[in-house]
Design a protein around this motif. Structure first.
Motif, PDB file in Angstrom:
ATOM      1  N   PRO B  23       0.763  -1.232  -0.211  1.00  0.00           N
ATOM      2  CA  PRO B  23       0.070  -0.130   0.031  1.00  0.00           C
ATOM      3  C   PRO B  23       0.372   1.311  -0.285  1.00  0.00           C
ATOM      4  O   PRO B  23       2.035   1.164   0.205  1.00  0.00           O
ATOM      5  CB  PRO B  23      -0.939  -0.263   1.264  1.00  0.00           C
ATOM      6  N   LEU B  24      -0.018   2.313   0.207  1.00  0.00           N
ATOM      7  CA  LEU B  24       0.650   3.142  -0.524  1.00  0.00           C
ATOM      8  C   LEU B  24       2.075   4.153   0.929  1.00  0.00           C
ATOM      9  O   LEU B  24       3.130   4.333   0.982  1.00  0.00           O
ATOM     10  CB  LEU B  24       0.044   5.274  -0.770  1.00  0.00           C
ATOM     11  N   SER B  25       0.836   3.741   1.709  1.00  0.00           N
ATOM     12  CA  SER B  25       1.512   3.972   3.280  1.00  0.00           C
ATOM     13  C   SER B  25       2.465   3.743   3.772  1.00  0.00           C
ATOM     14  O   SER B  25       3.246   4.584   4.512  1.00  0.00           O
ATOM     15  CB  SER B  25       0.150   4.166   4.388  1.00  0.00           C
ATOM     16  N   ALA B  26       2.890   2.260   3.099  1.00  0.00           N
ATOM     17  CA  ALA B  26       3.902   1.769   3.468  1.00  0.00           C
ATOM     18  C   ALA B  26       4.555   2.022   2.505  1.00  0.00           C
ATOM     19  O   ALA B  26       6.131   2.019   3.427  1.00  0.00           O
ATOM     20  CB  ALA B  26       3.515   0.289   3.429  1.00  0.00           C
ATOM     21  N   MET B  27       5.252   2.130   1.207  1.00  0.00           N
ATOM     22  CA  MET B  27       5.960   2.811   0.691  1.00  0.00           C
ATOM     23  C   MET B  27       6.633   3.789   1.054  1.00  0.00           C
ATOM     24  O   MET B  27       7.538   4.684   0.917  1.00  0.00           O
ATOM     25  CB  MET B  27       5.425   2.695  -1.237  1.00  0.00           C
ATOM     26  N   LYS B  28       5.839   5.009   1.770  1.00  0.00           N
ATOM     27  CA  LYS B  28       5.577   6.310   2.297  1.00  0.00           C
ATOM     28  C   LYS B  28       6.683   6.104   3.804  1.00  0.00           C
ATOM     29  O   LYS B  28       7.631   6.730   4.219  1.00  0.00           O
ATOM     30  CB  LYS B  28       4.639   7.751   2.158  1.00  0.00           C
ATOM     31  N   ARG B  29       5.574   5.287   4.437  1.00  0.00           N
ATOM     32  CA  ARG B  29       7.082   4.201   5.763  1.00  0.00           C
ATOM     33  C   ARG B  29       8.688   4.484   5.459  1.00  0.00           C
ATOM     34  O   ARG B  29       9.436   4.460   6.026  1.00  0.00           O
ATOM     35  CB  ARG B  29       6.432   3.438   6.551  1.00  0.00           C
ATOM     36  N   ALA B  30       8.308   3.570   4.141  1.00  0.00           N
ATOM     37  CA  ALA B  30       9.855   2.944   3.614  1.00  0.00           C
ATOM     38  C   ALA B  30      10.488   4.565   2.986  1.00  0.00           C
ATOM     39  O   ALA B  30      11.553   4.541   3.687  1.00  0.00           O
ATOM     40  CB  ALA B  30       9.689   1.969   2.358  1.00  0.00           C
ATOM     41  N   PHE B  31       9.947   5.273   2.485  1.00  0.00           N
ATOM     42  CA  PHE B  31      10.871   6.409   1.908  1.00  0.00           C
ATOM     43  C   PHE B  31      11.312   6.955   3.593  1.00  0.00           C
ATOM     44  O   PHE B  31      12.946   7.289   3.705  1.00  0.00           O
ATOM     45  CB  PHE B  31      10.001   6.714   1.363  1.00  0.00           C
ATOM     46  N   PHE B  32      10.240   7.115   4.900  1.00  0.00           N
ATOM     47  CA  PHE B  32      11.355   8.005   5.833  1.00  0.00           C
ATOM     48  C   PHE B  32      11.968   7.021   6.566  1.00  0.00           C
ATOM     49  O   PHE B  32      13.580   7.073   6.913  1.00  0.00           O
ATOM     50  CB  PHE B  32       9.886   8.566   6.396  1.00  0.00           C
ATOM     51  N   LYS B  33      11.968   5.698   6.412  1.00  0.00           N
ATOM     52  CA  LYS B  33      12.819   4.603   7.027  1.00  0.00           C
ATOM     53  C   LYS B  33      13.796   4.739   6.611  1.00  0.00           C
ATOM     54  O   LYS B  33      14.988   4.850   7.159  1.00  0.00           O
ATOM     55  CB  LYS B  33      12.615   3.498   6.779  1.00  0.00           C
ATOM     56  N   ASN B  34      14.380   5.015   5.457  1.00  0.00           N
ATOM     57  CA  ASN B  34      15.524   4.804   4.191  1.00  0.00           C
ATOM     58  C   ASN B  34      16.243   5.910   4.113  1.00  0.00           C
ATOM     59  O   ASN B  34      17.519   7.011   4.439  1.00  0.00           O
ATOM     60  CB  ASN B  34      15.418   5.361   3.020  1.00  0.00           C
ATOM     61  N   ILE B  35      15.022   7.184   4.581  1.00  0.00           N
ATOM     62  CA  ILE B  35      16.206   8.508   5.414  1.00  0.00           C
ATOM     63  C   ILE B  35      16.957   8.593   7.046  1.00  0.00           C
ATOM     64  O   ILE B  35      17.810   9.204   6.984  1.00  0.00           O
ATOM     65  CB  ILE B  35      15.455   9.773   4.757  1.00  0.00           C
ATOM     66  N   GLU B  36      16.525   7.879   7.612  1.00  0.00           N
ATOM     67  CA  GLU B  36      16.840   7.318   9.064  1.00  0.00           C
ATOM     68  C   GLU B  36      18.709   7.480   9.084  1.00  0.00           C
ATOM     69  O   GLU B  36      18.947   8.171   9.801  1.00  0.00           O
ATOM     70  CB  GLU B  36      15.991   6.442   9.288  1.00  0.00           C
TER      71      GLU B  36
END
Lengths: 163, 163
Positions: B23-36
């Motif tokens: 889902p889109l929300s999971a992709m968005k979570r993945a985006f911010f996870k990647n920035i950490e």
């Protein structure tokens, strides 16, 4: 203005019906509206106010957590009524984890606990401010706080920065 | 571990289907996870990050507004993507009024404006922190800030207090 007994009766009837139709959210707004004029140091019963809080459709309120020593904003999280009650009883800030769908005593596994110093409610009863003694970093990334993506308007960039 | 070509093909097929179902929300979570893991002072494109913000089902994000001089938390309000864009373009903090269902340039009628000093996004992309120069009181009640209902845990009372 002339009002017949019949007109007054009709007015009373309409007003009564309208008051029955007043949704719960409007009654809660009215409760906080009524408090606005209270003088400094006025007191209210805690449970009476908690009963009127405007939890959202998920039963949650946003909570701002601020470092009591530095005044830095550490994070934004969510509480349901149980998390709020637990926080007030224990003095250990407890949220509702939306991802894990369960109560979340901050720092229970990481040790990065938040000891409650003060808790305040806003003018509309729909947000909470906790001042805390933070142990270690507040953010799960290991940073001191969660707001480390800082916008630079002119450059149209975001910089990673805790400052 | 032995993997036949058929098993690998099946694995690739399942993984591809799963990624489509993400889902889109999971992709968005993945985006911010990647920035950490990004180092301090790393930079990102503003629009790229704004596109990934986790607006809620109403299209809103909670916004904490803090006095840039005193570090006092002034209020919590909400922005949609338009309010956020307007704030960044104009430098005048602009919210989405949930009660009036329209954009709300803070202080437009009262004069109690908020000039943007800095805007930061949190680790999950689901909350905003604005530091502002506040003109006059931030609260509609005429108080300096909105969090004036202070809980006293032991007394089980709430006191009206701006401190």
């Amino acid at each position: 203005m002339y009002c017949s007994a019949g007109a007054l009766l009709r007015l009373w009837f309409v007003a009564s019906i309208e008051s029955l139709r007043l949704p719960l959210s409007a009654m809660k707004r009215a409760f906080f509206k009524n408090i606005e004029c209270y003088a400094d140091a006025s007191e209210l019963e805690l449970d009476e106010v908690l009963d009127q809080l405007a939890f959202d459709v998920r039963g949650l309120l946003p909570v701002i957590t601020q470092d009591a020593d530095t005044n830095d904003v550490l994070m934004l999280a969510w509480m349901n009524r149980t998390a709020l009650t637990e926080t007030l009883i224990s003095g250990h800030v407890t949220y509702w984890s939306r991802s894990r769908n369960q109560l979340w005593v901050k720092g229970e596994t990481s040790g990065h606990t938040q000891e409650l110093v003060s808790l305040s409610i806003d003018c509309d009863g729909d947000a909470i401010l906790c001042k805390v003694k933070q142990q270690g970093p507040a953010c799960h990334t290991g940073r001191r706080h969660c707001f480390y993506l800082r916008v630079h308007r002119e450059h149209r960039k975001i910089y990673v920065s805790e400052k």
